[in-house]
Scaffold this motif. Structure first.
Motif, mmCIF file in Angstrom:
data_model
loop_
_atom_site.group_PDB
_atom_site.id
_atom_site.type_symbol
_atom_site.label_atom_id
_atom_site.label_comp_id
_atom_site.label_asym_id
_atom_site.label_seq_id
_atom_site.Cartn_x
_atom_site.Cartn_y
_atom_site.Cartn_z
ATOM 1 N N VAL A 79 11.918 -24.929 -21.489
ATOM 2 C CA VAL A 79 11.522 -26.330 -21.349
ATOM 3 C C VAL A 79 11.151 -26.593 -19.898
ATOM 4 N N ARG A 80 10.432 -27.692 -19.696
ATOM 5 C CA ARG A 80 10.075 -28.173 -18.352
ATOM 6 C C ARG A 80 10.878 -29.442 -18.104
ATOM 7 N N ILE A 81 11.694 -29.439 -17.050
ATOM 8 C CA ILE A 81 12.622 -30.540 -16.805
ATOM 9 C C ILE A 81 12.916 -30.625 -15.310
ATOM 10 N N ALA A 82 13.199 -31.812 -14.807
ATOM 11 C CA ALA A 82 13.563 -31.998 -13.398
ATOM 12 C C ALA A 82 14.952 -31.438 -13.154
ATOM 13 N N LEU A 83 15.049 -30.477 -12.237
ATOM 14 C CA LEU A 83 16.340 -29.849 -11.943
ATOM 15 C C LEU A 83 16.532 -29.734 -10.440
ATOM 16 N N GLN A 84 16.465 -28.519 -9.894
ATOM 17 C CA GLN A 84 16.715 -28.313 -8.475
ATOM 18 C C GLN A 84 15.798 -29.208 -7.642
ATOM 19 N N ARG A 85 16.409 -29.851 -6.642
ATOM 20 C CA ARG A 85 15.676 -30.715 -5.709
ATOM 21 C C ARG A 85 14.953 -31.844 -6.437
ATOM 22 N N SER A 86 15.349 -32.113 -7.680
ATOM 23 C CA SER A 86 14.716 -33.138 -8.520
ATOM 24 C C SER A 86 13.240 -32.856 -8.728
ATOM 25 N N THR A 87 12.871 -31.582 -8.744
ATOM 26 C CA THR A 87 11.497 -31.180 -9.021
ATOM 27 C C THR A 87 11.433 -30.493 -10.379
ATOM 28 N N ARG A 94 18.870 -22.715 -22.903
ATOM 29 C CA ARG A 94 20.288 -22.587 -22.560
ATOM 30 C C ARG A 94 20.559 -23.094 -21.145
ATOM 31 N N ASP A 95 19.694 -22.739 -20.202
ATOM 32 C CA ASP A 95 19.892 -23.211 -18.834
ATOM 33 C C ASP A 95 19.633 -24.696 -18.696
ATOM 34 N N CYS A 96 18.725 -25.228 -19.474
ATOM 35 C CA CYS A 96 18.500 -26.672 -19.460
ATOM 36 C C CYS A 96 19.794 -27.414 -19.759
ATOM 37 N N LEU A 97 20.476 -26.994 -20.794
ATOM 38 C CA LEU A 97 21.719 -27.661 -21.197
ATOM 39 C C LEU A 97 22.833 -27.437 -20.179
ATOM 40 N N ALA A 98 22.833 -26.267 -19.536
ATOM 41 C CA ALA A 98 23.908 -25.936 -18.601
ATOM 42 C C ALA A 98 23.689 -26.533 -17.208
ATOM 43 N N LEU A 99 22.440 -26.505 -16.721
ATOM 44 C CA LEU A 99 22.170 -26.876 -15.339
ATOM 45 C C LEU A 99 21.948 -28.367 -15.134
ATOM 46 N N ARG A 100 21.355 -29.032 -16.117
ATOM 47 C CA ARG A 100 21.003 -30.437 -15.912
ATOM 48 C C ARG A 100 22.218 -31.307 -15.555
ATOM 49 N N PRO A 101 23.379 -31.152 -16.219
ATOM 50 C CA PRO A 101 24.536 -31.977 -15.813
ATOM 51 C C PRO A 101 25.005 -31.688 -14.392
ATOM 52 N N LEU A 102 24.896 -30.437 -13.961
ATOM 53 C CA LEU A 102 25.339 -30.080 -12.620
ATOM 54 C C LEU A 102 24.460 -30.706 -11.543
ATOM 55 N N LEU A 103 23.218 -31.011 -11.889
ATOM 56 C CA LEU A 103 22.253 -31.529 -10.927
ATOM 57 C C LEU A 103 21.947 -33.003 -11.141
ATOM 58 N N GLN A 104 22.825 -33.694 -11.864
ATOM 59 C CA GLN A 104 22.620 -35.123 -12.113
ATOM 60 C C GLN A 104 22.575 -35.918 -10.812
ATOM 61 N N ASP A 105 23.473 -35.609 -9.883
ATOM 62 C CA ASP A 105 23.521 -36.365 -8.628
ATOM 63 C C ASP A 105 22.226 -36.218 -7.843
ATOM 64 N N VAL A 106 21.574 -35.046 -7.961
ATOM 65 C CA VAL A 106 20.307 -34.820 -7.261
ATOM 66 C C VAL A 106 19.247 -35.803 -7.763
ATOM 67 N N GLN A 107 19.201 -35.996 -9.079
ATOM 68 C CA GLN A 107 18.204 -36.900 -9.652
ATOM 69 C C GLN A 107 18.478 -38.344 -9.209
ATOM 70 N N GLU A 108 19.734 -38.739 -9.225
ATOM 71 C CA GLU A 108 20.065 -40.120 -8.883
ATOM 72 C C GLU A 108 19.840 -40.402 -7.401
ATOM 73 N N ARG A 109 20.138 -39.436 -6.544
ATOM 74 C CA ARG A 109 19.920 -39.646 -5.108
ATOM 75 C C ARG A 109 18.437 -39.794 -4.803
#
Length: 377
Positions: A79-87, A94-109
């Motif tokens: 999938v294509r999704i905003a993750l590291q550095r909000s890019t 599998r990584d979408c489901l695992a990584l997105r919660p860990l990087l939530q603060d990046v998106q909000e900041r």
């Protein structure tokens, strides 16, 4: 080379770091990995532009076929999704489901820094709820989503409203956008709708596992490097907890570097082939100190405003930029390579040879030409 200074941590030279990094990035030699395995090994591919992931894997994998990666996206295995550095990144499901919660603060900041004042007074919890319902019904562009949200918040900026939804919800960009040889507007829906599963709750163990994967693909790296790679802050305390199971080094400036126990450290004199990389490749976006891949004097020449240029590696380092120009209505394609400094004869020949292969990939059926400007040959 690796230097030892008494009982202190070994010192890795810039060239040693370069070869370790290239090896982990699958750029010392092309890998026989599948596209899915490579996407996961690299902890995602930068995907701000639709073709970037394809060119990134073309540089790294043997016998790579763009249809393989396109099929993964169409079948929802990536999938294509905003993750590291909000890019925007392309990752496995599998990584979408695992990584997105860990990087939530990046998106909000990122939202707070760029849009929060323009959404002042909006009930963000309500906005997230409404947006979720709208995007579950059908994929929307951010313009369409902003227009729908403006019916409830007419006094607010539509882009700010849609960016609030982007920050608060896990949104994937759906095909045909991102498919090889196809186009389409950037439409989004929820991870829950697209994958049939919601991202989990983040844990300290999950964060440490993500950072270990960062080291395996981008290390050895400092705590600051890991923050640049992820967009997270305050990682020093996390890395200190991980210290007992990590190797430690220092670079030539004395910065402490961390590494997974089995991270490869090739001989610094290992030959490194010419490679052409797309704009925004994570190779040159993921470290605070980027001298392991590019001299400071050349960094400004890889960007113009917010636009990154495609770059090529020679002897392991970024030595110039490149572009493909289509001529005669696509009947001819010219790859123009612009070195930052004179290339050796062997490097010049490597650029010509690798450039010819790249044209076979990018413009099959066209008449090809490789031009190397001002190489000093």
């Amino acid at each position: 080379m690796t230097k030892r200074t008494g009982t202190a941590a070994p010192v890795l030279t810039t060239r040693a770091l370069n070869r370790a990094f290239l090896d982990r990035q699958l750029l010392l030699r092309r890998s026989g990995m599948s596209a899915a395995d490579a996407v996961e090994h690299l902890v995602g591919l930068h995907a701000q532009l639709p073709k970037v992931p394809y060119y990134a894997l073309r540089a790294r994998l043997a016998d790579f076929r763009p249809e393989e990666l396109s099929d993964l996206l169409a079948s929802r295995r990536t999938v294509r999704i905003a993750l590291q550095r909000s890019t925007l990144h392309m990752v496995t499901a599998r990584d979408c489901l695992a990584l997105r919660p860990l990087l939530q603060d990046v998106q909000e900041r990122r939202f707070r820094a760029s849009f929060r004042k323009r959404a002042e007074g909006v009930d963000l919890a309500r906005l997230a709820e409404v947006s979720f319902g709208l995007l579950e019904e059908r994929p929307l562009t951010f313009s369409e989503l902003g227009a729908a949200l403006a019916e409830l918040w007419p006094a607010h900026d539509r882009l700010a409203l849609s960016m609030a939804a982007r920050a608060l919800l896990a949104l994937v960009q759906v095909p045909p956008r991102g498919l090889w040889g196809q186009g389409g507007l950037a439409r989004h829906t929820t991870v829950e709708q697209w994958l049939g599963e919601a991202p989990g709750e983040p844990s300290a163990e999950d964060l440490e596992a993500m950072l270990e994967r960062c080291l395996a693909a981008f290390g050895p790296a400092s705590a600051g490097d890991m923050q640049i790679w992820s967009g997270l802050t305050g990682l020093r305390e996390v890395v200190d907890r991980m210290r007992p199971r990590l190797r430690t080094f220092r670079d030539e400036h004395g910065t402490e570097l961390f590494d997974v126990p089995d991270g490869p450290l090739p001989d610094p004199e290992t030959p490194a082939p010419v490679r052409f990389l797309p704009e925004f490749d994570n190779l040159f976006l993921s470290h605070r100190d980027r001298t392991r891949v590019i001299a400071d004097a050349f960094r400004a020449r890889t960007w113009k405003g917010n636009q990154a240029f495609s770059v090529f590696l020679a002897d392991g380092f970024i030595r110039g930029v490149w572009r493909i120009e289509k001529e005669r209505r696509g009947a001819a394609a010219v790859l123009v390579a612009e070195p930052f400094e004179p290339l050796s004869r062997a490097e010049h020949e490597g650029v010509e040879e690798e450039g010819a292969h790249l044209l076979d990939f990018a413009a099959p059926g066209a008449v090809h030409e490789v031009r190397v400007t001002g190489s000093g040959r």
